[in-house]
Design an enzyme around this catalytic site. Sequence first.
Site, PDB file in Angstrom:
ATOM      1  N   LEU A 135       0.841  -1.205   0.000  1.00 19.54           N
ATOM      2  CA  LEU A 135       0.000   0.000   0.000  1.00 19.54           C
ATOM      3  C   LEU A 135       0.877   1.257   0.000  1.00 19.54           C
ATOM      4  CD1 LEU A 135      -2.856   1.273   0.238  1.00 19.54           C
ATOM      5  CD2 LEU A 135      -2.608   1.145   2.730  1.00 19.54           C
ATOM      6  N   SER A 240      -9.963  -2.142   5.013  1.00 17.37           N
ATOM      7  CA  SER A 240     -10.626  -3.292   5.640  1.00 17.37           C
ATOM      8  C   SER A 240      -9.587  -4.342   6.061  1.00 17.37           C
ATOM      9  CB  SER A 240     -11.664  -3.916   4.691  1.00 17.37           C
ATOM     10  OG  SER A 240     -11.023  -4.485   3.559  1.00 17.37           O
ATOM     11  N   GLU A 366       1.001   0.510  10.043  1.00 14.67           N
ATOM     12  CA  GLU A 366      -0.442   0.222  10.238  1.00 14.67           C
ATOM     13  C   GLU A 366      -1.193   1.440  10.782  1.00 14.67           C
ATOM     14  OE1 GLU A 366      -1.997  -2.684   9.635  1.00 14.67           O
ATOM     15  OE2 GLU A 366      -0.435  -4.231   9.642  1.00 14.67           O
ATOM     16  N   THR A 368       0.142   5.527  11.833  1.00 12.35           N
ATOM     17  CA  THR A 368       1.014   6.014  12.917  1.00 12.35           C
ATOM     18  C   THR A 368       0.165   6.297  14.161  1.00 12.35           C
ATOM     19  OG1 THR A 368       0.765   8.357  12.375  1.00 12.35           O
ATOM     20  CG2 THR A 368       2.517   7.176  11.206  1.00 12.35           C
TER      21      THR A 368
END
Length: 387
Positions: A135, A240, A366, A368
């Site tokens: 990502l 998700s 994931e 900050t």
Amino acid sequence: MAFQGTDFFRIDELYSEEELMVRNSVREFVDEQIIPIIEEHYMQGTFPMELVEKLGNLGMFGIKTSEKYGGAGANYTTYGLAMQELERGDSGVRSFASVQNSLVMFPIEAYASEEKKQEWLPKLASGKAIGCFGLTEPDHGSNPSGMLSNAKKIDGGYLLNGAKMWITNGSLADVAVVWAKLDGRITGFLVEKGMKGFSAPEMKNKHSLRASVTSELIFQDVEVPEINRLNVDGLKGPLSCLTQARYGIAYGAIGAAMQVYESSINYAKSRIQFDKPIAGFQLVQDKLVHIFDEISKAQLIAYRVGRLMESGNFKPEHISFAKRNNVKMALESCRIAREVHGANGILNEYPIMRHANNLESVYTYEGTHDIHTLILGQHITGIPAFK
Ligand code: TGC
Ligand code: FAD
């Protein structure tokens, strides 16, 4: 068996026999197979590949994936407890499992074609195949919606161009879940090892997560077949997946804190200064109580979020709360544990600095700490403060 002094509120009574059985078997595995080898791998900057097949046999991949695809079909709490134990060993090993479970197997099961589910999920569950999740880009970390990676429709598939950065397991992966824009909207693709134009050079010289492989992903006119496209549209696709992984991290961070707490208690009871164990000094007890206190609260948060997820009554904000609180708690616990260990705290004879350095990454990836603050800030005020 690991130190048992971190269940003050008897949370074990809230877990089912099956959940505890899995937790205990992972705990034993970590004590026997991870803790004895991990410092050496950390110092060398290598991921312990010898663990992959063993972790697969232990059922650590596809914990929540349905049994028909080779997963264990277990609940969120079981997944969380497994992540807690793995991170008690090392955040890098937990990262490997987080990515495989939540960022690769979850989106494949949720969004891939049936053919791709059958092709990849059993191999990923056994550890015969490794996955990664792309990502983040060099210029788009906290704001992935600005990503530049893009796909163009061609006959029979898509032409993918762009670059990802900071990708856990990237150079090891047989399959990459890659997010890119198609006609301006974010969607996902399964990019497979060996596809022409795809490369994944490893990033070196990290001071954190040294026992974990981190890579760039580079796509130069990669032809991705139609069947490899994920059936999801918009940023909610990757978010998700992050919801699943962030939850596992909230449990995982507790494991790292448990490990430095155990080391601190043992050290404080055996280290003599001024003719008595340092555990007998009020200032040292204050430090030990602080870690103990914070671990106990973090356990209650993680437990509750897991049960909310199982009942379907959770909001992503619950997960932001848990990830934000528990990772900060673990990082602060390491800092305090290092103080308790004095100079010895910097040696790799103790697990303190390894966990501390690892948790610097966990604090940032994931979402900050600050991004989770803003998610919660928006939740309580109704006003987004991202821009
Ligand atoms: P925003 O407009 O808020 O939302 C876009 C769409 O997504 C939906 N949504 C969610 N869906 C599912 N789960 C969630 N948690 C969701 N949060 C939001 C939302 O409803 C909306 O849907 P729709 O249908 O209206 O389109 O998006 P935004 O662009 O304003 O961004 C919000 C923000 C900043 C919170 C988000 O971009 C963010 O979370 N940024 C942080 C990026 C991040 O966490 N990156 C992680 C990369 S992966 C990684 O670090 C792996 S480490 C692996 C390891 O080693 O363990
Ligand atoms: P930036 O977004 O540039 O942020 C820099 C600082 O600015 C931070 O303190 C941040 O909180 C702050 N900031 C940013 N925006 C705001 C704002 N609006 N308001 C206030 N403060 C703000 N990514 C993947 O896709 N897959 C992976 O497998 C993966 N693995 C990783 C492994 C490691 C070891 C690391 C370190 C990272 C990994 N990441 C992965 C990337 C990770 O998700 C990003 O680093 C993270 O999302 C933050 O992006 P950034 O580093 O570009 O920081």
